[in-house]
Enzyme design. Structure first.
Site, PDB file in Angstrom:
ATOM      1  N   SER A 260      -9.682   2.249   3.152  1.00 58.02           N
ATOM      2  CA  SER A 260      -8.874   3.006   2.208  1.00 58.02           C
ATOM      3  C   SER A 260      -7.931   2.144   1.378  1.00 58.02           C
ATOM      4  O   SER A 260      -7.362   2.595   0.388  1.00 58.02           O
ATOM      5  CB  SER A 260      -8.029   4.032   2.982  1.00 58.02           C
ATOM      6  OG  SER A 260      -7.099   3.372   3.852  1.00 58.02           O
TER       7      SER A 260
ATOM      8  N   SER B 144      -9.631  -0.429   7.281  1.00 55.58           N
ATOM      9  CA  SER B 144      -9.170  -0.285   5.906  1.00 55.58           C
ATOM     10  C   SER B 144      -8.442  -1.494   5.336  1.00 55.58           C
ATOM     11  O   SER B 144      -8.031  -1.466   4.175  1.00 55.58           O
ATOM     12  CB  SER B 144      -8.274   0.956   5.783  1.00 55.58           C
ATOM     13  OG  SER B 144      -9.029   2.120   6.020  1.00 55.58           O
TER      14      SER B 144
ATOM     15  N   LYS C 124       0.844  -1.204   0.000  1.00 58.11           N
ATOM     16  CA  LYS C 124       0.000   0.000   0.000  1.00 58.11           C
ATOM     17  C   LYS C 124       0.878   1.253   0.000  1.00 58.11           C
ATOM     18  O   LYS C 124       1.899   1.316   0.700  1.00 58.11           O
ATOM     19  CB  LYS C 124      -0.911  -0.016   1.237  1.00 58.11           C
ATOM     20  CG  LYS C 124      -1.948   1.104   1.279  1.00 58.11           C
ATOM     21  CD  LYS C 124      -2.845   0.949   2.504  1.00 58.11           C
ATOM     22  CE  LYS C 124      -3.895   2.043   2.617  1.00 58.11           C
ATOM     23  NZ  LYS C 124      -4.740   1.904   3.819  1.00 58.11           N
TER      24      LYS C 124
END
Length: 509
Positions: free
Chosen positions: A159, A183, A84
């Site tokens: 997210s 997330s 990420k």
């Protein structure tokens, strides 16, 4: 698609050990898959913001050389992974999904990234995310939304939607996400993948660009519970560079996953949280959840209802604590040291440059939360808002403590609905925030949680996730129960849930 990319990380590790394939071969296969289906912000999955093909292949070649010399570094040595874009990577861009960091290349690695490299995992690239991890849909990325591989017209969660979509679309066998309010787990639920939030402090936060220091936690995104166990054992453990890191051994997660894979839950006490149901919960989600609970009973678990009365206030408390911490953390993006700099015409002051840069560099959701957080911390309102929210946080932790005196784990749906359509809630922040209803309590208290696929909702044929929560430092309980549920559900489905996902071919569903 080549059969190689459909294998789990554990299967790929075994194939490498047996000499059936090479790291270069399987890394190239995943890079080819990314090229075929990822597309850009206007087409395809768009799970990646940056793909490092040359770097990944170089790391893969080094892994193959070690294996030829009989010196693999880790069981996952040679298995590629995606990271990420909120974790800093030496030599690779780290944008956090924001214009204000566009083009920034960090001079060091986050501890998680350093451990991945030290174990020999080729890093395919950096995955898309809501800007500074603020969002539940990955629509708040400054670089365009990621799309759900089950339906390219729907969100992949947020997210960390990029990491979840990459794994679900077979672009990567493993990924790293971060979980501040759900997330990792919520994207896992809506993409049919496994997402784990470790105990707070169980995985180092050093080099993780902070959203909310007391809530953020990095963790695995995978297709199976065993893969998640292998990955968390690799990245977990004490880090002296992180003052919040827990100085305790990593639990035996792989052993717990193996135990659970037998499908036997005899002696395990499971608590169903009564507050996580009712109005607003999609009927198809609740139906799959109840089926999963019934399967746990058949597997030998004792299931009881447990009330956690202060969970109903978790969302409100979270959206005071998180913006307050975010407001403080994002103050450093001031155009003075690094990142974007916008200089107004004339002879602007430093304050005017800072104002113009933050206005241009931050998106609407980030600005919204900075304003909320600054207000909550302001003189005259601190005690009424932020102080009260921290008191609620304590009450939620007490709810967990009381519940875990009665049961070994708590279970609930991971998210109240399946993946909604792109744009459907983008202009309604309160509706968007409700997607984290079930996941937020774990972040407020620091306990671990795992989301495992629980089937498809009748209404839309989209994935549903079941969440397992355990006491702090008892991550192994999540893995045992999650693996057991995975086993009994796979038997019922006749194979992995992702086999039922629509095939992606060059970006077309």
């Amino acid at each position: 698609m080549t059969e190689l990319i459909r294998r789990t990380a554990a299967e790929l590790a075994a194939a490498l050990a047996a000499g059936e394939t090479t790291s270069v071969e399987l890394t190239q296969a995943h890079l080819d898959r990314i090229a075929a289906v990822d597309g850009d912000r206007d087409s395809g999955v768009h799970a990646f913001l940056h793909v490092d093909a040359d770097g990944a292949l170089a790391q893969a070649a080094a892994s193959d050389e070690r294996r030829r010399d009989g010196e693999p570094l880790d069981v996952l040595d040679g298995v590629p992974i995606a990271v990420k874009d909120v974790l800093v990577t030496n030599g690779l861009p780290t944008t956090c999904g924001s214009r204000i960091l566009e083009g920034w290349v960090p001079p060091y690695d986050a501890t998680v990234v350093r451990r991945l490299k030290a174990a020999g995992l080729p890093i395919l690239g950096k995955t898309n995310m809501d800007e500074f991890a603020m969002g539940s849909s990955t629509e708040h990325s400054a670089y365009g939304p990621t799309r759900n591989p089950w339906d390219l017209g729907r969100i992949p969660g947020g997210s960390g939607g990029g990491s979840a979509a990459a794994v679900a679309a077979y672009e990567a066998p493993l990924a790293i996400g971060t979980d501040t309010g759900g997330s990792i787990r919520q994207p896992g639920a809506v993409t049919g993948t496994v997402g784990v939030k470790p105990t707070y402090g169980g995985v180092s936060r050093y080099g993780l660009v902070a959203l909310a220091n007391s809530l953020d936690q990095a963790g695995p995104v995978t297709r199976t519970v065993m893969d998640a166990a292998l990955l968390q054992e690799l990245i977990g453990g004490h880090d002296p560079l992180d003052s919040t890191s827990v100085d305790q051994p990593v639990p035996a997660l792989v052993d717990a996953a193996r135990q659970g894979a037998s499908g036997d839950l005899t002696g395990v006490r499971v608590g169903v949280v009564t507050e996580m149901s009712g109005d607003g919960w999609q009927p198809g989600v609740m139906a799959r959840f109840q089926e999963s609970v019934d399967l746990m009973v058949r597997a030998g678990a004792e299931v009881v209802e447990v009330s956690c009365p202060h969970f109903v206030h978790a969302l409100a408390a979270y959206y005071l604590i998180l913006p307050a911490e975010a407001s403080s953390n994002l103050a450093k993006f001031d155009a003075m040291r690094y990142g974007l700099r916008v200089v107004p015409e004339g002879n602007p002051s430093a304050e005017e440059v800072m104002k113009a840069t933050r206005d241009a560099g931050f998106g609407d959701e980030v600005k919204r939360r900075i304003i909320l957080g600054t207000y909550a911390l302001s003189s005259g309102y601190y005690d009424a808002y932020y102080g009260q929210a921290q008191k609620v946080r304590t009450l939620i932790s007490r709810d967990f403590a009381a519940a875990f005196e009665r049961v070994d784990v708590l279970v609930s749906p991971t998210a109240p609905t399946t993946a909604f359509k792109l744009g459907e809630k983008l202009d309604d922040p309160l509706a968007m925030y409700l997607n984290d209803l079930a996941t937020i309590p774990a972040n407020l208290s620091g306990v671990p949680g795992i989301s495992v696929p629980a089937g498809l909702a009748n209404e839309d044929g989209l994935p549903v996730g079941l969440q397992v929560l355990a006491p702090a430092l008892a991550d192994d309980r999540c893995y045992r129960v999650g693996a057991a549920l995975e086993t009994v559900l796979a038997s019922q489905w006749g194979g992995p849930l992702l086999d039922k996902a629509p095939a992606l071919d060059g970006g077309d569903r």
